[in-house]
Scaffold this active site. Structure first.
Site, PDB file in Angstrom:
ATOM      1  CG  HIS A 267      -3.881  -9.183  10.262  1.00 52.46           C
ATOM      2  ND1 HIS A 267      -3.486  -8.138   9.483  1.00 52.46           N
ATOM      3  CD2 HIS A 267      -5.031  -8.787  10.860  1.00 52.46           C
ATOM      4  CE1 HIS A 267      -4.345  -7.139   9.604  1.00 52.46           C
ATOM      5  NE2 HIS A 267      -5.299  -7.504  10.441  1.00 52.46           N
TER       6      HIS A 267
ATOM      7  CG  ASP B  49      -1.194  -9.910   7.483  1.00 56.39           C
ATOM      8  OD1 ASP B  49      -2.259 -10.072   6.890  1.00 56.39           O
ATOM      9  OD2 ASP B  49      -1.021  -9.066   8.391  1.00 56.39           O
TER      10      ASP B  49
ATOM     11  CG  ASP C 185      -4.370  -0.409   8.853  1.00 56.46           C
ATOM     12  OD1 ASP C 185      -4.250  -0.921   7.729  1.00 56.46           O
ATOM     13  OD2 ASP C 185      -5.228  -0.770   9.678  1.00 56.46           O
TER      14      ASP C 185
ATOM     15  CD  GLU D 264      -7.293   2.216  10.451  1.00 53.66           C
ATOM     16  OE1 GLU D 264      -6.858   1.196  11.026  1.00 53.66           O
ATOM     17  OE2 GLU D 264      -7.754   2.210   9.301  1.00 53.66           O
TER      18      GLU D 264
ATOM     19  CD  GLU E 299      -7.251  -0.941  14.100  1.00 55.32           C
ATOM     20  OE1 GLU E 299      -6.265  -1.666  14.326  1.00 55.32           O
ATOM     21  OE2 GLU E 299      -7.633  -0.650  12.957  1.00 55.32           O
TER      22      GLU E 299
ATOM     23  CG  HIS F 161     -10.940   2.455  11.879  1.00 55.81           C
ATOM     24  ND1 HIS F 161     -10.447   1.370  12.563  1.00 55.81           N
ATOM     25  CD2 HIS F 161     -10.798   2.164  10.570  1.00 55.81           C
ATOM     26  CE1 HIS F 161     -10.022   0.453  11.698  1.00 55.81           C
ATOM     27  NE2 HIS F 161     -10.215   0.920  10.483  1.00 55.81           N
TER      28      HIS F 161
END
Ligand code: XUL
Ligand code: CO
Length: 438
Positions: free
Chosen positions: A99, A102, A336, A266, A230, A269
């Site tokens: 990101h 980050d 992740d 993901e 995502e 998710h």
């Protein structure tokens, strides 16, 4: 050197008791005509790996990720780059995902943040030279800053919307500068808590506008890769717009974005949405939109996003079957994932990546065995054979019949037999036999 006590991680085979060695991930081993490392393009997540220190709602961090530098300094940002590259090189990981925030501390003034991003991306580019490490994808964090409390693309406030645009523009610039293969939109706060205060239509249209403008700008500056949505059903919002693969695909098609966007699925998710990981992979894949994976897993007993390192070999096996059927991924496997709070040393983080990489290697090896065994595929072909074995069934598949013609076929038959058994238990026993029967 930062991780002085950590050697380069090598493949030592299934019998090895060395915690800092791969037991199953053998990068050059050829599986179904391709090297393992080509099937499994792993990426390091900048945020969890270099940033997250175990802070949770009940307490401060347990892991020291300060590298001896001052909090929120550019020195720390650079130390993270140094650590990240050493980390990836020691594990043989070829990609990273980030990101914008980050990489550098965010300032109140977006111009200051953008300058810092220029500086750090120069530094990363320098580091990349002489290594084979590349950027897998970049993204803009449009959920942490308080201004995004009502969403970014879905915000009620025009100024906030423009700040989302500015962040996406800059994150795209940096992604392109670093040669990133993809660009992700995770709709962190794109959702709502109550319809009482929400104009869903307006918000969805504004999100689509943001993505369309991002697509156009990306193409203008030479970004050739895939954009990804995502999906996630909830957390932080009660209801998130990109609920699951099917919802995101519907949204992309409705707004003519389906040619430029694919999905980054993901595992945790998908399970939060009440699906299996492989379900969302399948839905994305059959729509030609399975692009990328955020590799992690949830906990069956917890209803939130625990982002654990993948450990479940059954799940990885089913996932790899989907990936192989899809002909691979354009966007690789980003971990992740984070270590549990008490796993607070760097050694734990190395071991976590070893676990995740070995789990997907096992998934790949099992998927190969299942494909070579052939019984699952044979069963599936036979399951639907009645359509192909019937003249009218063939007409149906070719879209050449009508409701009346099919109805009169049934009426002439008078009664209908049961279809043949689904044989789930037999098929599950094949999976166990193939996985554990050598
Ligand atoms: C949050 C999540 C994000 C995205 C990128 O649940 O998965 O880290 O992957 O913003
Ligand atoms: Co993610």
């Amino acid at each position: 050197m930062i991780f002085k006590n950590i050697p380069e991680i090598k493949y030592e085979g299934a019998k090895s008791k060395n915690p800092l060695a791969f037991k199953f991930y053998d990068k050059d081993k050829v599986v179904l005509g391709k090297k393992m490392s080509e099937h499994l393009e792993f990426a390091m997540s900048w945020w969890h790996t270099l940033g997250a220190n175990g802070t949770d709602m009940f307490g401060v961090g347990t892991a020291d990720k300060s590298f001896g530098k001052e909090l929120n300094s550019m020195d720390l940002a650079k130390a993270k780059v140094d650590a990240g590259f050493e980390f990836m090189q020691k594990l043989g990981i070829k990609y990273f995902c980030f990101h914008d925030v980050d990489l550098v501390p965010e300032d109140k003034d977006i111009n200051v943040t953008n300058k810092r991003l220029d500086e750090i991306s120069d530094y990363i580019l320098e580091k990349m030279q002489g290594t084979d490490i590349k950027c897998l994808w970049g993204t803009a964090n449009m959920f942490s800053n308080p201004r995004f409390m009502n969403g970014a693309g879905s915000t009620n406030d025009f100024d906030v919307y423009t700040f989302a645009c500015a962040q996406v523009k800059k994150a795209l610039d940096i992604t392109v500068k670093l040669g990133g293969r993809g660009f992700v939109f995770w709709g962190g706060r794109e959702g709502y808590e109550t319809l009482l205060n929400t104009d869903v239509k307006f918000e969805l249209e504004n999100i689509a506008r943001l993505m369309t403008m991002a697509r156009d700008y990306g193409r203008k500056i030479g970004f050739k890769g895939d954009f990804y949505i995502e999906p996630k059903p909830k957390e932080p919002m009660k209801h998130q717009y990109d609920f699951d693969a099917a919802t995101a695909i519907g949204f992309l098609k409705a707004h003519n974005l389906d040619k430029d966007f694919k999905l980054n699925i993901e595992a945790n998710h998908a399970t939060l949405a009440g699906h299996t990981f492989e379900h969302d992979l399948r839905i994305a894949s059959i729509n030609g939109m399975l692009g990328s994976i955020d590799a992690n897993q949830g906990d069956y007993l917890l209803g939130w996003d625990t982002d654990e390192f993948p450990f479940d070999v059954y799940s990885a096996t089913y996932a790899m079957l989907e990936v192989l059927n899809n002909g691979g991924l354009t966007g690789g496997f980003n971990f992740d994932a984070k270590t549990r709070r008490p796993s607070n040393t760097w050694e734990d983080t190395f071991e976590a990546y070893i676990l995740g990489m070995d789990t997907f290697a096992l998934g790949l090896l099992n998927a190969e065995k299942i494909i070579n065994d052939g019984r699952l595929e044979e069963f599936l072909n036979n399951k639907y054979a009645s359509f192909k074995n019937n003249e009218l069934g063939k007409k149906l598949i070719n879209n050449e019949t009508t409701l009346e013609e099919l109805a009169s076929y049934a009426v002439n038959k008078k009664t209908c037999d049961l279809p043949h058994s689904g044989k789930q238990e037999y098929l599950e026993s094949i999976i166990n036999q193939v996985m554990f029967g050598n």
